[in-house]
Design a protein around this motif. Structure first.
Motif, mmCIF file in Angstrom:
data_model
loop_
_atom_site.group_PDB
_atom_site.id
_atom_site.type_symbol
_atom_site.label_atom_id
_atom_site.label_comp_id
_atom_site.label_asym_id
_atom_site.label_seq_id
_atom_site.Cartn_x
_atom_site.Cartn_y
_atom_site.Cartn_z
ATOM 1 N N LEU A 268 0.811 -1.230 0.000
ATOM 2 C CA LEU A 268 0.000 0.000 0.000
ATOM 3 C C LEU A 268 0.839 1.273 0.000
ATOM 4 O O LEU A 268 0.301 2.377 0.052
ATOM 5 C CB LEU A 268 -0.939 0.001 1.209
ATOM 6 C CG LEU A 268 -1.959 -1.148 1.288
ATOM 7 C CD1 LEU A 268 -2.834 -0.992 2.529
ATOM 8 C CD2 LEU A 268 -2.827 -1.194 0.029
ATOM 9 N N GLY A 269 2.148 1.129 -0.043
ATOM 10 C CA GLY A 269 3.015 2.297 -0.060
ATOM 11 C C GLY A 269 3.033 3.052 1.251
ATOM 12 O O GLY A 269 3.209 4.282 1.269
ATOM 13 N N MET A 270 2.883 2.334 2.361
ATOM 14 C CA MET A 270 2.924 2.965 3.677
ATOM 15 C C MET A 270 4.373 3.071 4.152
ATOM 16 O O MET A 270 5.276 2.476 3.563
ATOM 17 C CB MET A 270 2.072 2.165 4.668
ATOM 18 C CG MET A 270 0.601 2.082 4.253
ATOM 19 S SD MET A 270 -0.397 0.961 5.281
ATOM 20 C CE MET A 270 -0.468 1.890 6.829
ATOM 21 N N GLU A 271 4.584 3.792 5.231
ATOM 22 C CA GLU A 271 5.946 4.105 5.670
ATOM 23 C C GLU A 271 6.678 2.910 6.292
ATOM 24 O O GLU A 271 7.898 2.884 6.310
ATOM 25 C CB GLU A 271 5.912 5.251 6.690
ATOM 26 C CG GLU A 271 5.464 6.578 6.095
ATOM 27 C CD GLU A 271 5.424 7.663 7.159
ATOM 28 O OE1 GLU A 271 5.782 7.377 8.318
ATOM 29 O OE2 GLU A 271 5.027 8.792 6.830
ATOM 30 N N ALA A 326 -4.696 -1.237 11.209
ATOM 31 C CA ALA A 326 -5.792 -1.612 10.313
ATOM 32 C C ALA A 326 -6.555 -0.380 9.841
ATOM 33 O O ALA A 326 -6.911 -0.265 8.661
ATOM 34 C CB ALA A 326 -6.730 -2.587 11.022
ATOM 35 N N ALA A 327 -6.796 0.560 10.739
ATOM 36 C CA ALA A 327 -7.504 1.790 10.361
ATOM 37 C C ALA A 327 -6.709 2.586 9.337
ATOM 38 O O ALA A 327 -7.260 3.075 8.332
ATOM 39 C CB ALA A 327 -7.775 2.634 11.606
ATOM 40 N N ALA A 328 -5.392 2.700 9.546
ATOM 41 C CA ALA A 328 -4.552 3.448 8.608
ATOM 42 C C ALA A 328 -4.479 2.747 7.253
ATOM 43 O O ALA A 328 -4.549 3.400 6.202
ATOM 44 C CB ALA A 328 -3.148 3.604 9.196
ATOM 45 N N ALA A 329 -4.373 1.429 7.254
ATOM 46 C CA ALA A 329 -4.280 0.689 5.996
ATOM 47 C C ALA A 329 -5.593 0.728 5.236
ATOM 48 O O ALA A 329 -5.605 0.838 3.993
ATOM 49 C CB ALA A 329 -3.869 -0.759 6.280
ATOM 50 N N ARG A 331 -7.756 3.113 5.245
ATOM 51 C CA ARG A 331 -7.863 4.434 4.601
ATOM 52 C C ARG A 331 -7.084 4.457 3.293
ATOM 53 O O ARG A 331 -7.510 5.071 2.311
ATOM 54 C CB ARG A 331 -7.366 5.528 5.552
ATOM 55 C CG ARG A 331 -8.317 5.825 6.702
ATOM 56 C CD ARG A 331 -7.956 7.118 7.412
ATOM 57 N NE ARG A 331 -6.654 7.051 8.067
ATOM 58 C CZ ARG A 331 -6.478 6.644 9.325
ATOM 59 N NH1 ARG A 331 -7.513 6.247 10.049
ATOM 60 N NH2 ARG A 331 -5.262 6.627 9.860
ATOM 61 N N LYS A 332 -5.933 3.813 3.259
ATOM 62 C CA LYS A 332 -5.132 3.731 2.032
ATOM 63 C C LYS A 332 -5.887 2.988 0.935
ATOM 64 O O LYS A 332 -5.858 3.372 -0.241
ATOM 65 C CB LYS A 332 -3.809 3.026 2.316
ATOM 66 C CG LYS A 332 -2.741 3.896 2.932
ATOM 67 C CD LYS A 332 -2.061 4.733 1.847
ATOM 68 C CE LYS A 332 -0.847 5.463 2.385
ATOM 69 N NZ LYS A 332 -0.170 6.234 1.304
ATOM 70 N N ILE A 333 -6.558 1.907 1.315
ATOM 71 C CA ILE A 333 -7.304 1.117 0.340
ATOM 72 C C ILE A 333 -8.474 1.917 -0.210
ATOM 73 O O ILE A 333 -8.772 1.877 -1.412
ATOM 74 C CB ILE A 333 -7.782 -0.207 0.975
ATOM 75 C CG1 ILE A 333 -6.583 -1.132 1.212
ATOM 76 C CG2 ILE A 333 -8.815 -0.901 0.098
ATOM 77 C CD1 ILE A 333 -6.919 -2.423 1.923
ATOM 78 N N GLU A 334 -9.145 2.653 0.658
ATOM 79 C CA GLU A 334 -10.295 3.466 0.219
ATOM 80 C C GLU A 334 -9.867 4.539 -0.772
ATOM 81 O O GLU A 334 -10.577 4.855 -1.721
ATOM 82 C CB GLU A 334 -10.961 4.112 1.431
ATOM 83 C CG GLU A 334 -11.700 3.117 2.318
ATOM 84 C CD GLU A 334 -12.137 3.729 3.629
ATOM 85 O OE1 GLU A 334 -11.911 4.951 3.814
ATOM 86 O OE2 GLU A 334 -12.712 2.997 4.467
ATOM 87 N N VAL A 335 -8.692 5.121 -0.551
ATOM 88 C CA VAL A 335 -8.183 6.151 -1.459
ATOM 89 C C VAL A 335 -7.853 5.518 -2.805
ATOM 90 O O VAL A 335 -8.164 6.044 -3.845
ATOM 91 C CB VAL A 335 -6.933 6.826 -0.861
ATOM 92 C CG1 VAL A 335 -6.303 7.746 -1.900
ATOM 93 C CG2 VAL A 335 -7.294 7.608 0.378
#
Length: 335
Positions: A268-271, A326-329, A331-335
């Motif tokens: 997901l391109g997270m940090e 899970a909440a942060a990930a 949000r990435k999927i929704e975007v």
């Protein structure tokens, strides 16, 4: 016909129980099969029998972590009772075709190198991954007589004796030819996140100690393990009957969860900060595994008290980190 063959072993994700090992140990020809576990195998489970039936093991497990559940493993099955003298040829031919031999119902007492060799009669499992016709040996990947999971050799005659002794005792053991299937199993961040949410969706209100269900599932199982340690501490479960394996499984579960978080973050391109935070939990689980191993060798109730506190902290920290991740990930999927 080959005179010698040896199949490769990949480091298994889960190896607390023999039935878990083939699921990932045989995946060298197709490593993508490991994604099945990252995608779907997330839940800790235990039974309630130790709470009210005088049972001395919590039967801790990870739901669907056994090889038999994995749909990406090819399998052939044979009842040992009907193989007779053909068993040696069958094992050799299957290995030549790339099949590992998973067996159950073979008496450890006679199988040189196995866990209970010359100690006690126990119809046990294991996996044959090679043979040497000149040395008349099989290569087995299993727990050895020092309780280390590794590859070792045993005489063909010793395996045959263990198999025949179990049959004479009325145990119809099985041989399974197992090998990695050819399906490409893609890692799915969305499916893996769903598994994490399912793991988090448990607490003592929904899964109380006096619940009617046979199993408890999810993150709350660690509260059940604290209760198990309490029962060891107060003597309601005798020290001599303790389950030595529970903290190894917890440690393996945290290692796999850590890998899963890192894979989701990368996809997901997270940090990567959540995998870094969770790594501290995996390290703590390893420390607790070693403390419990020390306790298993020599009873020290102060170590149990330390483990009970540590397990409570581990569960609380895990719930916090996974919920935020899970909440942060998502949000990435929704975007």
């Amino acid at each position: 016909m080959s005179k010698k063959a040896e199949l490769p072993i990949a480091a298994p994700l889960y190896a607390t129980y023999q039935c878990q090992i083939p699921g990932t140990a045989i995946t060298t020809p197709n490593p993508s099969i490991r994604n099945y576990y990252y995608n779907r195998v997330t839940k800790l489970t235990c039974t309630r029998r130790f709470l009210r039936e005088g049972f001395t093991s919590p039967e801790l497990n990870v739901l669907d972590s056994g090889w038999v559940v994995n749909p990406h493993i090819e399998r052939l099955s044979y009842n040992m009772r009907y193989l007779g003298s053909f068993v040696r040829r069958l094992i050799r031919d299957l290995i030549d075709e790339g099949y590992y031999i998973y067996f159950n119902g073979v008496d450890d007492y006679y199988v040189k190198g196995k866990s209970w060799y010359h100690e006690r009669h126990f119809e046990h499992d294991g996996m044959i991954c090679g043979y040497d016709e000149e040395r008349k040996t099989y290569s087995i990947y299993s727990y050895d007589s020092k309780w280390i999971c590794r590859r070792f050799e045993t005489p063909v005659s010793a395996f045959a004796r263990g198999m025949n002794a179990a049959l004479e005792n009325g145990c119809d053991g099985m041989l399974y030819g197992v090998r990695a299937g050819s399906d490409e199993v893609a890692f799915s961040p969305k499916r893996a996140l769903r598994g994490i949410r399912e793991y988090l969706d448990s607490d003592m209100k929904s899964q109380p100690f006096d619940g009617k269900e046979y199993f408890a599932e999810g993150i709350v199982v660690q509260t059940y393990m604290r209760r198990y340690l309490d029962m060891l501490l107060d003597g309601s479960i005798p020290y001599e009957r303790k389950d030595r394996r529970i903290f190894r499984l917890i440690w393996e579960h945290k290692n796999v969860m850590h890998d899963r978080i890192g894979m989701i973050e990368a996809a997901l391109g997270m940090e990567g900060k959540y995998a870094e935070k969770y790594a501290l939990l995996a390290a703590q689980a390893e420390k607790m595994r070693m403390i419990y191993a020390s306790y298993s060798k020599r009873r020290r109730d102060d170590l149990l008290a330390e483990l009970i506190c540590g397990l409570e902290k581990l569960e609380n920290d895990e719930r916090r980190i996974l919920s935020r991740f899970a909440a942060a990930a998502e949000r990435k999927i929704e975007v």
